[in-house]
Design an enzyme around this catalytic site. Structure first.
Site, mmCIF file in Angstrom:
data_model
loop_
_atom_site.group_PDB
_atom_site.id
_atom_site.type_symbol
_atom_site.label_atom_id
_atom_site.label_comp_id
_atom_site.label_asym_id
_atom_site.label_seq_id
_atom_site.Cartn_x
_atom_site.Cartn_y
_atom_site.Cartn_z
ATOM 1 N N ASN A 104 107.203 95.960 62.246
ATOM 2 C CA ASN A 104 107.007 94.664 61.938
ATOM 3 C C ASN A 104 105.781 94.274 61.225
ATOM 4 O O ASN A 104 105.841 93.377 60.296
ATOM 5 C CB ASN A 104 107.235 93.814 63.295
ATOM 6 C CG ASN A 104 108.655 93.593 63.754
ATOM 7 O OD1 ASN A 104 109.708 94.078 63.077
ATOM 8 N ND2 ASN A 104 108.908 92.809 64.805
ATOM 9 N N ARG A 159 123.780 92.866 53.694
ATOM 10 C CA ARG A 159 123.493 94.326 54.136
ATOM 11 C C ARG A 159 124.635 94.844 54.864
ATOM 12 O O ARG A 159 125.083 94.191 55.524
ATOM 13 C CB ARG A 159 122.302 94.230 55.084
ATOM 14 C CG ARG A 159 120.912 93.567 54.455
ATOM 15 C CD ARG A 159 119.957 93.341 55.571
ATOM 16 N NE ARG A 159 118.944 92.496 55.401
ATOM 17 C CZ ARG A 159 117.774 92.642 54.510
ATOM 18 N NH1 ARG A 159 117.787 93.753 54.069
ATOM 19 N NH2 ARG A 159 116.975 91.706 54.614
ATOM 20 N N ARG A 212 115.920 92.077 50.596
ATOM 21 C CA ARG A 212 114.838 92.930 50.825
ATOM 22 C C ARG A 212 114.724 94.217 51.503
ATOM 23 O O ARG A 212 115.406 94.082 52.565
ATOM 24 C CB ARG A 212 113.690 92.021 51.320
ATOM 25 C CG ARG A 212 112.244 92.348 51.242
ATOM 26 C CD ARG A 212 111.115 91.673 51.972
ATOM 27 N NE ARG A 212 110.859 90.544 51.223
ATOM 28 C CZ ARG A 212 110.665 89.260 51.582
ATOM 29 N NH1 ARG A 212 110.803 89.164 52.931
ATOM 30 N NH2 ARG A 212 110.490 88.383 50.747
ATOM 31 N N HIS A 238 123.317 84.573 50.660
ATOM 32 C CA HIS A 238 123.113 84.858 51.917
ATOM 33 C C HIS A 238 124.297 84.429 52.950
ATOM 34 O O HIS A 238 124.415 84.860 53.859
ATOM 35 C CB HIS A 238 121.741 84.186 52.447
ATOM 36 C CG HIS A 238 121.167 84.880 53.824
ATOM 37 N ND1 HIS A 238 121.039 84.331 54.942
ATOM 38 C CD2 HIS A 238 120.603 86.168 53.901
ATOM 39 C CE1 HIS A 238 120.422 84.778 56.081
ATOM 40 N NE2 HIS A 238 120.274 86.083 55.545
ATOM 41 N N TYR A 285 122.373 93.126 67.102
ATOM 42 C CA TYR A 285 121.878 91.865 66.668
ATOM 43 C C TYR A 285 122.879 90.843 67.461
ATOM 44 O O TYR A 285 124.087 91.141 67.444
ATOM 45 C CB TYR A 285 121.825 91.404 65.400
ATOM 46 C CG TYR A 285 120.600 92.125 64.601
ATOM 47 C CD1 TYR A 285 119.957 93.034 64.633
ATOM 48 C CD2 TYR A 285 120.656 91.997 62.979
ATOM 49 C CE1 TYR A 285 119.223 93.646 64.139
ATOM 50 C CE2 TYR A 285 119.785 92.571 62.330
ATOM 51 C CZ TYR A 285 119.107 93.399 62.818
ATOM 52 O OH TYR A 285 118.052 94.053 62.036
ATOM 53 N N HIS A 338 119.987 86.537 66.650
ATOM 54 C CA HIS A 338 120.022 86.480 65.314
ATOM 55 C C HIS A 338 120.926 85.412 64.987
ATOM 56 O O HIS A 338 120.939 84.745 63.809
ATOM 57 C CB HIS A 338 120.761 87.710 64.654
ATOM 58 C CG HIS A 338 120.528 87.767 63.124
ATOM 59 N ND1 HIS A 338 121.441 87.772 62.360
ATOM 60 C CD2 HIS A 338 119.472 87.908 62.430
ATOM 61 C CE1 HIS A 338 121.427 88.006 61.381
ATOM 62 N NE2 HIS A 338 119.902 88.001 61.114
#
Length: 703
Positions: free
Chosen positions: A61, A392, A422, A452, A485, A609
């Site tokens: 992180n 993703r 990213r 997104h 998540y 998440h």
């Protein structure tokens, strides 16, 4: 910190809600999140190998924090050093505070490794054998390992006029070596650089039978190189060998106004990612100051971005240990995500959805129904088209396999792939090529806006009618992260909801305008204004003495106008509960401003998440789930979908989940007005409540 009390002359109506002291700096808030992650590595209630994993996560992180966030602040310090954000700090002030907090964090990371985890691992017979503790047999085996496996690969570079300081890859393991004597050509530069290829493991396990070692004895690659580096410099003497690692700016810029082909532009930027501007330098703490100064000079870095570390410079690679040690009792207990009864009892997933909406809560509930949804759509003769967004997905995804199968079966398949996800850009470029080879229509989203939203639409003919079946989610279509998540996913064949999703896909592929949506809130158009309007409605209810409450569960709270709306709601008496995993720029507990706001963060086994927005609405609760957080980028620079959970049964279930999180007294942290977090401690004789464990058990035991 500035005094947060309201001046006597100020009233609720006259308080300036834009005061910098009402806002927490975004970067410092992100560092606070990383401290909470590191705290898991110190928690005696967490299994030992999981504690090591949390340490590694805190390190990775921090890598990304420097690669992206600090890199951006450094650039801003050059471009506009006087610029300030909502917190009133200019770039240089931010960098000073970041440096102080980051150094404190790194010091604690290595203390936890050396003083806590390594001794506890040793107690479990998991040993990192230091060079001065190698037995003669181990030394002999390592010499052979070096000669056979490392020496042929390693390529040291002696520094002289013909061999300038080499380009150092981002986050790679390197060594600076001090030498005396002359090489075969009579050269004596005194220094050499050695880069360890990324293909090499950073931790090597001793073979017990060959080295008379324990079954879980390990040695660091850096220790082996330190021990035998002299073999790379025949005729010369190594006086010192020290690890170092450079972190570079890894964000990249694509000029949306100057590109004709987004794919080519992203490919071009990827090639430069490993060689961006230097933003951080980590060096072995034993390195002489003269050599430290030499490296700082080469990388044109000041000491505030220098970290002298007591151990491996790339701590996140310690995660390799977890796969090498087969000790289930030192990991979290395994669990099997359940399939909801309404899907387990009905093999036809479309028939199950037709009966009523279905809500999935991952990872407690299985991701497999989403895969099955697409698999059945791929082979059903009455399915005409499939449309899906992919942000993703992971390698060899069953989602992708189903989409390819559908396309090859002659169905109309359209996929919107976000190339600029990213650190997944390269994978997404490969994915786009793979889908296009199967005749899937691939669109790269909208220039200037990341796509997104998590949406899937299946168009199915039923008699004379065309029906839209949709899946909307808060997380990525990624089977592996769905085990790690927490996210919500909704299956529905609601006509209005299906039409909304169809219109958004039409917008993404045709670039046409979308007429007003029926039920969805969508950024960059209606999500921001929609959330503010619902906050304002709670304010009206509170002033009228009606039931008024707001519960948000998000990953980040940054956007200034929404923060100000929440402040106004607090002033009006609306009770506000925010469950914020990471960044929170809102300050709770300010008298006259935010005393009705509570902010908590849950750090547990799973990464929180899901984004949920719930409004009491005078007792007629409205519950929305979304792919977007309360951040400027999500509101204005991305395509996001926020969908209502209208079924009373389902939205009561979500409200129950939120109450469970708010009741957590074991893995919950409360944000203080000063920007620090305080862990919630359960009272004596109070039952321990771990929200994630409670939800897992409830869903495992559902009828």
């Amino acid at each position: 910190m500035t005094n947060l009390r309201i001046a006597p002359k100020e009233t609720l109506e006259t308080i300036d809600l834009q005061k910098p002291e009402f806002y927490i700096n975004r970067e410092l808030s992100l560092l606070e999140f990383n401290k909470r992650v590191l705290a898991q590595a110190k928690d005696e209630n967490v299994p030992l190998l999981e504690r090591l994993n949390y340490l590694c996560i805190s390190c990775s992180n921090l890598d990304e924090f420097y690669e992206v966030r600090v890199a951006g602040v450094i650039q801003m310090a050059v471009i506009d050093p006087k610029a300030t954000g909502q917190d009133g700090l200019n770039p240089n002030e931010q960098l000073e505070l970041i440096a102080a907090n980051a150094h404190e964090l790194v010091e604690e990371q290595y203390r936890v490794l050396n003083d806590v985890l390594i001794p506890k691992l040793k107690h479990e017979n998991i040993n990192f054998i230091r060079r001065n503790n190698w037995t003669e047999v181990q030394q002999k085996w390592l010499q052979t390992y070096f000669n056979d496996q490392l020496l042929p690969i390693l390529s040291p570079v002696g520094l002289d006029s013909a061999h300038p300081f080499p380009r150092i890859l981002n986050k790679s393991l390197n060594f600076i070596i001090s030498l005396t004597g002359k090489d075969a050509f009579g050269r004596n530069s005194g220094r050499a650089i050695l880069q360890a290829p990324r293909s090499l493991p950073r931790i090597i396990q001793f073979p017990a039978d060959e080295t008379q070692s324990g079954p879980t004895d390990f040695v660091f690659l850096s220790s082996i190189i330190h021990a035998f580096v002299g073999d790379l410099f025949n005729g010369m003497t190594v006086k010192g060998c020290y690890q170092f690692r450079v972190t570079r700016n890894s964000d990249f810029f694509v000029d949306d106004d100057a590109i004709d082909d987004l794919l080519l532009a992203v490919q071009g930027e990827l090639a430069m990612r490993n060689y961006g501007d230097e933003v951080r330098l980590e060096i072995d703490a034993m390195c002489p100051d003269e050599t430290v100064s030499f490296l700082l000079d080469r990388f044109e870095m000041t000491r505030d971005r220098l970290f002298l570390v007591d151990g491996p410079v790339n701590l996140n690679r310690l995660q390799e240990i977890i796969a090498l040690v087969d000790r289930p009792e030192l990991n979290f207990s395994p669990f099997k995500p359940v399939v909801p009864p309404q899907l387990a009892r009905n093999k036809d997933i479309f028939a199950a959805i037709k009966r009523h909406d279905i809500l999935l809560h991952h990872p407690f509930e299985s991701f497999s129904p989403i895969v099955e949804f697409l698999r059945q759509a791929a082979v059903a003769p009455d399915v005409l088209a499939i449309k899906q967004t992919l942000y993703r997905t992971g390698a060899d995804s069953p989602i992708v396999a189903a989409l390819i199968k559908a396309a090859r079966a002659g169905k109309e398949v359209t996929v919107v792939i976000e190339l600029r996800a990213r650190f997944d850009e390269k994978d997404n470029i490969s994915l786009a090529a793979k889908l296009q080879e199967a005749a899937v229509h691939v669109v790269y989203g909208v220039v200037g806006y990341k796509t997104h939203a998590k949406m899937c639409l299946v168009l199915k003919r039923e008699g004379k009618e065309l029906c839209n079946y949709v899946h909307l989610g808060t997380g990525n279509y990624h089977p592996k992260t769905a085990l790690l998540y927490t996210d919500y996913g909704l299956f529905s064949c609601d006509k209005d909801l299906g039409e909304d999703v169809r219109r958004i896909f039409a917008q993404l592929t045709s670039l046409g305008k979308v007429s007003k949506l029926n039920k969805l809130l969508q950024s960059p158009f209606t999500l921001h204004s929609g959330i503010i309007a619902k906050i304002e409605r709670e304010i009206v209810h509170a002033k009228e003495g009606k039931a008024a409450k707001i519960i948000f569960k998000v990953n980040a709270v940054v956007e200034e106008q929404i923060i100000q709306a929440l402040y106004r709601a607090s002033q009006a008496g609306v009770k506000i509960k925010l469950i914020v995993r990471g960044i929170c720029c809102l300050r709770p507990g300010i008298p006259g401003v935010s005393e009705n706001i509570e902010v908590r963060s849950i750090i547990g086994r799973f990464l929180e998440h899901a984004r949920v927005y719930a409004f009491a609405n005078d007792g007629n609760w409205e519950v929305y789930a979304s792919s977007g957080d309360l951040m400027n980028r999500n509101m204005f620079q991305r395509v996001e979908a926020c969908f209502p959970i209208e079924s009373k049964r389902l939205h009561n279930r979500v409200l129950h989940d939120l109450d469970t999180y708010l009741s957590d007294n074991s893995q919950s942290w409360l944000l203080q007005a000063n920007g620090n977090y305080k862990q919630v401690k359960r009272k004596i004789n109070q039952e321990s409540i771990l929200a994630q464990t409670v939800l897992l058990q409830e869903l495992q035991n559902q009828p």
